[in-house]
Motif scaffolding. Structure first.
Motif, short mmCIF file in Angstrom:
data_model
loop_
_atom_site.label_atom_id
_atom_site.label_comp_id
_atom_site.label_asym_id
_atom_site.label_seq_id
_atom_site.Cartn_x
_atom_site.Cartn_y
_atom_site.Cartn_z
N ALA A 1 -3.40 3.61 -2.70
CA ALA A 1 -3.10 2.80 -3.70
C ALA A 1 -2.90 1.47 -2.91
O ALA A 1 -1.92 1.18 -1.97
CB ALA A 1 -1.97 3.16 -4.61
N GLU B 1 -12.22 -5.29 -3.75
CA GLU B 1 -12.23 -3.56 -4.17
C GLU B 1 -13.52 -3.07 -3.71
O GLU B 1 -13.37 -2.00 -3.02
CB GLU B 1 -12.13 -3.56 -5.56
CG GLU B 1 -12.20 -1.98 -5.78
CD GLU B 1 -12.21 -1.62 -7.54
OE1 GLU B 1 -12.33 -0.44 -7.50
OE2 GLU B 1 -12.04 -2.57 -8.43
N TYR C 1 0.75 -1.13 -0.13
CA TYR C 1 0.02 0.07 -0.11
C TYR C 1 1.08 1.08 -0.07
O TYR C 1 1.99 1.36 0.56
CB TYR C 1 -0.98 0.09 1.22
CG TYR C 1 -0.38 0.22 2.62
CD1 TYR C 1 0.05 1.24 3.04
CD2 TYR C 1 0.13 -0.85 3.26
CE1 TYR C 1 0.64 1.25 4.30
CE2 TYR C 1 0.96 -0.81 4.30
CZ TYR C 1 1.25 0.31 5.02
OH TYR C 1 1.91 0.47 6.04
N THR D 1 -4.72 10.15 -2.00
CA THR D 1 -4.84 8.80 -2.31
C THR D 1 -4.50 7.87 -1.64
O THR D 1 -3.54 7.94 -0.76
CB THR D 1 -4.28 8.94 -3.99
OG1 THR D 1 -2.73 9.13 -3.71
CG2 THR D 1 -5.06 9.98 -4.67
N THR E 1 -2.18 -2.73 -3.51
CA THR E 1 -1.90 -3.91 -4.71
C THR E 1 -1.91 -5.14 -3.79
O THR E 1 -1.02 -5.12 -2.98
CB THR E 1 -0.62 -3.65 -5.39
OG1 THR E 1 -0.79 -2.37 -6.06
CG2 THR E 1 -0.65 -4.70 -6.47
#
Length: 76
Positions: free
Chosen positions: A47, A63, A37, A45, A49
């Motif tokens: 992100a 998600e 992350y 933001t 993964t």
């Protein structure tokens, strides 16, 4: 994503047995999955993964759950 929302998400994860270290980025390991992350406060933001996911849940469902958690913490 504000610092307050990020803290809220980390607290929600902790209640589920997932420890997300302090700071803006890193990796999380759990018996059922792993993720990297990166939180950027200036851009607002986060992100994430996932590098390993359990077979019983789809990426779309992961998600969706993450977006719901963020929303419950006040993210827009």
């Amino acid at each position: 994503m504000t610092a307050e929302v990020w803290d809220c998400l980390r607290q929600q994860a902790a209640r589920r047995g997932i420890t997300i270290p302090g700071g803006a980025g890193g990796s999380v390991s759990h018996p059922e999955g792993d993720a990297d992350y990166a939180w950027n406060e200036a851009d607002g933001t986060l992100a994430v993964t996932f590098t390993r996911t359990p077979g019983w849940i789809s990426c779309a469902d992961i998600e969706s759950r993450m977006r719901l958690a963020a929303s419950s913490c006040g993210a827009r």
